[in-house]
Design a protein around this motif. Structure first.
Motif, PDB file in Angstrom:
ATOM      1  N   GLU A   7       0.837  -1.204   0.000  1.00 40.47           N
ATOM      2  CA  GLU A   7       0.000   0.000   0.000  1.00 40.47           C
ATOM      3  C   GLU A   7       0.869   1.250   0.000  1.00 40.47           C
ATOM      4  N   TYR A  61      -5.623   1.211  -4.146  1.00 43.34           N
ATOM      5  CA  TYR A  61      -6.765   0.789  -3.329  1.00 43.34           C
ATOM      6  C   TYR A  61      -7.844   0.071  -4.150  1.00 43.34           C
ATOM      7  N   ARG A 127      -6.133   6.988   3.148  1.00 43.00           N
ATOM      8  CA  ARG A 127      -6.424   5.649   3.664  1.00 43.00           C
ATOM      9  C   ARG A 127      -7.681   5.636   4.525  1.00 43.00           C
ATOM     10  N   PHE A 131     -10.496   5.949   0.809  1.00 46.96           N
ATOM     11  CA  PHE A 131     -10.522   4.550   0.384  1.00 46.96           C
ATOM     12  C   PHE A 131     -10.523   3.627   1.597  1.00 46.96           C
TER      13      PHE A 131
END
Length: 157
Positions: A7, A61, A127, A131
């Protein structure tokens, strides 16, 4: 742990691409196009944010599903504007508050310290606010990395 690293690397890669678009467009608008700096920066910022949103939604994401409606896009732009404000605040504090007025000091405070702090804010906001997983979006307790502990959208998450 691997998912978190993936990520972070995806977010960084998308951010570098968005930065390149922002810088390239700003340079083109200021140089050959002859547009004033604030208009050029506004247009390049919007273009860079658009690239970052698309890259994060379709890349980093994508496993969370495509965001629906205008709300995620608007929140993403707000998070990025807040990150830009952090960079400007660092520059203003250094230049006007501390009296460090050299080109090097401006670069270190705005593009160095400000960029690091702004990127941390952008990563957290992207984050947790834009998403997030379906479980967190539905209001159920969950974790950003699939383990117990911490909920998406919390300071400890």
């Amino acid at each position: 742990m691997v998912a978190g690293r993936r990520e972070l690397l995806g977010f960084a890669a998308v951010g570098l691409l968005a930065y390149a678009v922002d810088l390239g467009l700003f340079t083109a608008l200021r140089g050959p196009a002859g547009i004033d700096p604030l208009t050029a920066k506004t247009l390049s910022f919007v273009a860079g944010c658009s690239v970052a949103y698309a890259g994060n939604a379709l890349g980093t994401y994508r496993h969370l599903g495509r965001p629906r409606g205008l709300r995620p896009c608007a929140v993403f732009f707000a998070v990025n504007a807040a990150g830009a404000a952090v960079q400007l605040l660092c520059l203003a504090v250094s230049h006007y508050g501390l009296g460090l007025t050299s080109q090097r000091a401006d670069t270190v405070s705005g593009a160095g310290v400000g960029m690091v702090l702004g990127t941390i804010l952008r990563f957290w906001g992207t984050r947790t606010l834009v998403f997030r997983s379906g479980a967190a979006a539905a209001g159920r307790k969950g974790s950003w990395n699939g383990t117990s502990g911490g909920r998406v959208g919390t300071w400890t998450g």
